[in-house]
Design an enzyme around this catalytic site. Structure first.
Site, PDB file in Angstrom:
ATOM      1  N   MET A   1     -36.779  12.603 -41.244  1.00  0.00           N
ATOM      2  CA  MET A   1     -36.947  12.459 -42.688  1.00  0.00           C
ATOM      3  C   MET A   1     -36.143  11.281 -43.201  1.00  0.00           C
ATOM      4  O   MET A   1     -36.604  10.547 -44.070  1.00  0.00           O
ATOM      5  CB  MET A   1     -36.490  13.760 -43.406  1.00  0.00           C
ATOM      6  CG  MET A   1     -37.498  14.882 -43.286  1.00  0.00           C
ATOM      7  SD  MET A   1     -36.829  16.488 -43.820  1.00  0.00           S
ATOM      8  CE  MET A   1     -36.355  16.128 -45.491  1.00  0.00           C
ATOM      9  N   VAL A  47     -21.208  12.326 -39.886  1.00  0.00           N
ATOM     10  CA  VAL A  47     -20.959  12.799 -41.258  1.00  0.00           C
ATOM     11  C   VAL A  47     -19.778  13.762 -41.353  1.00  0.00           C
ATOM     12  O   VAL A  47     -19.316  14.069 -42.453  1.00  0.00           O
ATOM     13  CB  VAL A  47     -22.219  13.461 -41.889  1.00  0.00           C
ATOM     14  CG1 VAL A  47     -23.312  12.438 -42.118  1.00  0.00           C
ATOM     15  CG2 VAL A  47     -22.705  14.654 -41.069  1.00  0.00           C
ATOM     16  N   TYR A 138     -27.404  28.622 -40.608  1.00  0.00           N
ATOM     17  CA  TYR A 138     -28.149  27.520 -41.233  1.00  0.00           C
ATOM     18  C   TYR A 138     -28.347  27.807 -42.727  1.00  0.00           C
ATOM     19  O   TYR A 138     -28.079  26.953 -43.580  1.00  0.00           O
ATOM     20  CB  TYR A 138     -29.498  27.331 -40.528  1.00  0.00           C
ATOM     21  CG  TYR A 138     -30.313  26.181 -41.076  1.00  0.00           C
ATOM     22  CD1 TYR A 138     -29.968  24.859 -40.770  1.00  0.00           C
ATOM     23  CD2 TYR A 138     -31.409  26.395 -41.899  1.00  0.00           C
ATOM     24  CE1 TYR A 138     -30.702  23.796 -41.274  1.00  0.00           C
ATOM     25  CE2 TYR A 138     -32.152  25.340 -42.406  1.00  0.00           C
ATOM     26  CZ  TYR A 138     -31.794  24.044 -42.092  1.00  0.00           C
ATOM     27  OH  TYR A 138     -32.522  22.994 -42.589  1.00  0.00           O
ATOM     28  N   VAL A 173     -40.763  20.937 -42.085  1.00  0.00           N
ATOM     29  CA  VAL A 173     -41.228  19.554 -41.988  1.00  0.00           C
ATOM     30  C   VAL A 173     -41.312  19.211 -40.503  1.00  0.00           C
ATOM     31  O   VAL A 173     -40.391  19.540 -39.732  1.00  0.00           O
ATOM     32  CB  VAL A 173     -40.245  18.579 -42.681  1.00  0.00           C
ATOM     33  CG1 VAL A 173     -40.840  17.176 -42.736  1.00  0.00           C
ATOM     34  CG2 VAL A 173     -39.877  19.070 -44.079  1.00  0.00           C
ATOM     35  N   THR A 175     -40.524  17.452 -37.739  1.00  0.00           N
ATOM     36  CA  THR A 175     -39.535  16.455 -37.292  1.00  0.00           C
ATOM     37  C   THR A 175     -38.888  16.952 -35.995  1.00  0.00           C
ATOM     38  O   THR A 175     -39.056  18.120 -35.613  1.00  0.00           O
ATOM     39  CB  THR A 175     -38.406  16.260 -38.334  1.00  0.00           C
ATOM     40  OG1 THR A 175     -37.564  17.426 -38.305  1.00  0.00           O
ATOM     41  CG2 THR A 175     -38.926  16.025 -39.735  1.00  0.00           C
TER      42      THR A 175
HETATM   43  N1  LIG Z   1     -37.532  19.638 -40.753  1.00  0.00           N
HETATM   44  C1  LIG Z   1     -37.474  20.693 -41.544  1.00  0.00           C
HETATM   45  O1  LIG Z   1     -38.297  21.606 -41.479  1.00  0.00           O
HETATM   46  C2  LIG Z   1     -36.420  20.789 -42.609  1.00  0.00           C
HETATM   47  C3  LIG Z   1     -36.586  21.751 -43.610  1.00  0.00           C
HETATM   48  C4  LIG Z   1     -35.625  21.869 -44.591  1.00  0.00           C
HETATM   49  C5  LIG Z   1     -34.532  21.039 -44.597  1.00  0.00           C
HETATM   50  N2  LIG Z   1     -34.393  20.108 -43.586  1.00  0.00           N
HETATM   51  C6  LIG Z   1     -33.208  19.273 -43.626  1.00  0.00           C
HETATM   52  O2  LIG Z   1     -33.612  17.932 -43.718  1.00  0.00           O
HETATM   53  C7  LIG Z   1     -32.620  17.097 -43.150  1.00  0.00           C
HETATM   54  C8  LIG Z   1     -33.266  16.135 -42.164  1.00  0.00           C
HETATM   55  O3  LIG Z   1     -33.742  16.899 -41.081  1.00  0.00           O
HETATM   56  P1  LIG Z   1     -34.930  16.436 -40.146  1.00  0.00           P
HETATM   57  O4  LIG Z   1     -35.935  17.511 -40.212  1.00  0.00           O
HETATM   58  O5  LIG Z   1     -35.323  15.028 -40.415  1.00  0.00           O
HETATM   59  O6  LIG Z   1     -34.220  16.608 -38.733  1.00  0.00           O
HETATM   60  P2  LIG Z   1     -33.977  15.544 -37.561  1.00  0.00           P
HETATM   61  O7  LIG Z   1     -33.341  16.322 -36.469  1.00  0.00           O
HETATM   62  O8  LIG Z   1     -35.214  14.796 -37.277  1.00  0.00           O
HETATM   63  O9  LIG Z   1     -32.956  14.558 -38.236  1.00  0.00           O
HETATM   64  C9  LIG Z   1     -31.638  14.916 -38.501  1.00  0.00           C
HETATM   65  C10 LIG Z   1     -30.809  13.669 -38.334  1.00  0.00           C
HETATM   66  O10 LIG Z   1     -29.443  14.010 -38.598  1.00  0.00           O
HETATM   67  C11 LIG Z   1     -28.665  13.337 -37.637  1.00  0.00           C
HETATM   68  N3  LIG Z   1     -27.366  13.979 -37.436  1.00  0.00           N
HETATM   69  C12 LIG Z   1     -27.084  15.151 -36.834  1.00  0.00           C
HETATM   70  N4  LIG Z   1     -25.764  15.347 -36.792  1.00  0.00           N
HETATM   71  C13 LIG Z   1     -25.186  14.267 -37.382  1.00  0.00           C
HETATM   72  C14 LIG Z   1     -23.855  13.874 -37.655  1.00  0.00           C
HETATM   73  N5  LIG Z   1     -22.809  14.642 -37.296  1.00  0.00           N
HETATM   74  N6  LIG Z   1     -23.643  12.711 -38.287  1.00  0.00           N
HETATM   75  C15 LIG Z   1     -24.683  11.928 -38.651  1.00  0.00           C
HETATM   76  N7  LIG Z   1     -25.958  12.221 -38.416  1.00  0.00           N
HETATM   77  C16 LIG Z   1     -26.218  13.400 -37.794  1.00  0.00           C
HETATM   78  C17 LIG Z   1     -29.506  13.393 -36.365  1.00  0.00           C
HETATM   79  O11 LIG Z   1     -29.057  12.460 -35.406  1.00  0.00           O
HETATM   80  C18 LIG Z   1     -30.881  13.095 -36.903  1.00  0.00           C
HETATM   81  O12 LIG Z   1     -31.161  11.723 -36.963  1.00  0.00           O
HETATM   82  C19 LIG Z   1     -31.589  18.033 -42.514  1.00  0.00           C
HETATM   83  O13 LIG Z   1     -30.496  18.203 -43.374  1.00  0.00           O
HETATM   84  C20 LIG Z   1     -32.368  19.331 -42.375  1.00  0.00           C
HETATM   85  O14 LIG Z   1     -31.542  20.468 -42.344  1.00  0.00           O
HETATM   86  C21 LIG Z   1     -35.315  19.955 -42.625  1.00  0.00           C
END
Ligand SMILES: NC(=O)c1ccc[n+]([C@@H]2O[C@H](COP(=O)([O-])OP(=O)(O)OC[C@H]3O[C@@H](n4cnc5c(N)ncnc54)[C@H](O)[C@@H]3O)[C@@H](O)[C@H]2O)c1
Length: 248
Positions: A1, A47, A138, A173, A175
């Site tokens: 995302m 982060v 989570y 989403v 991903t």
């Molecule tokens: N995909 C879903 O269904 C969904 C739904 C609701 C919320 N989210 C939230 O959306 C956000 C993005 O998730 P996504 O689906 O793109 O997942 P993703 O796993 O594709 O991306 C998450 C990113 O966060 C990075 N990351 C992890 N730990 C880290 C750290 N300590 N420091 C810096 N970067 C770090 C990862 O390297 C990765 O690039 C997240 O916060 C996730 O919880 C996702």
């Protein structure tokens, strides 16, 4: 995302610092945006590290002169039932998903004040609004993001900082966060399964969220702060008809 958001923001003319622990992927996004005439800089950002956040915010200022927008997007998923969740699992989830957002927000505010204002967009989750029996840590980590966002919004409004703060609550989403599930049952089958839990009938694609986040970043949402934006295909909207009870 985060990559999808960075590409969209770049198309709208934003100058972007891309931060991640994934060096190669982050540099890939940086190169792609710059090759298309945009302006992006990758920084290694864990982060959970305050020092990394200071470097990332410093990079925005040194490369682009100021910081106006922060999207706290980094996060991890997974976990397990409450009886199976270890203290280490809990601490890691909280460190990345909650403390990471706290540190990013805290570090960005002084820079945004120097810039004359800004917008902080915190990516929570539909699972930050309702409980999830399979992923309690989570849900707890994302619920914290929701109320941190409202607290920061109120504080910045009271202080007349010109800084807004809102949370976004996506449903599923497609991903890499779901990689364990894709590996267990295949991408298409896993996607269909999760999609079937959303009344809209499908998972979101990363680009489905981008326009909302862009709008929250822009001055078009100038009166919007302390709010939560649910984009979950009606996942959390209400009770679903599972038994066929009632008129169809
Ligand atoms: N995909 C879903 O269904 C969904 C739904 C609701 C919320 N989210 C939230 O959306 C956000 C993005 O998730 P996504 O689906 O793109 O997942 P993703 O796993 O594709 O991306 C998450 C990113 O966060 C990075 N990351 C992890 N730990 C880290 C750290 N300590 N420091 C810096 N970067 C770090 C990862 O390297 C990765 O690039 C997240 O916060 C996730 O919880 C996702």
């Amino acid at each position: 995302m985060g990559a999808a958001e960075a590409r969209l923001f770049a198309r709208e003319g934003a100058q972007i610092v891309v931060g991640d622990v994934l060096e190669a992927e982050g540099r890939g996004v940086e190169a792609e945006i710059n090759a298309k005439g945009g302006k992006a800089v990758f920084v290694h950002l864990d982060v959970t590290s305050e020092a990394d956040w200071q470097k990332a915010v410093g990079a925005a200022q040194s490369h682009f002169g100021r910081l106006n927008v922060l999207v706290n997007n980094a996060g991890i998923g997974g976990g397990g039932r409450i009886e199976d969740t270890t203290v280490e699992d809990w601490d890691r989830m909280m460190a990345i998903n909650s403390k990471g957002v706290f540190l990013g927000t805290k570090t960005a505010i002084p820079a945004m004040r120097r810039a004359g204002g800004g917008s902080i967009i915190n990516i929570s989750s539909a699972a930050g609004l309702v409980g999830t029996p399979a992923f309690p840590a989570y849900s707890a980590s994302k619920g914290a993001v929701r109320l941190l966002s409202k607290s920061v919004a109120l504080y910045c409004a009271e202080k007349k900082y010109g800084i807004r703060c809102n949370s976004v609550h996506p449903g599923g989403v497609d991903t890499p966060i779901f990689n364990p599930l894709w590996q267990a049952m295949g991408h298409e089958q896993g996607k269909a399964l999760i999609g079937s839990h959303h009344p809209i009938g499908r998972m979101a694609e990363p680009n489905d969220l981008g326009e909302l986040i862009l709008w929250l970043a822009s001055d078009r949402s100038a009166f919007v702060t302390g709010a939560e934006f649910v984009a979950d295909g009606a996942y959390t909207t209400g009770l679903r008809r599972r038994t066929g009870f009632g008129p169809s």
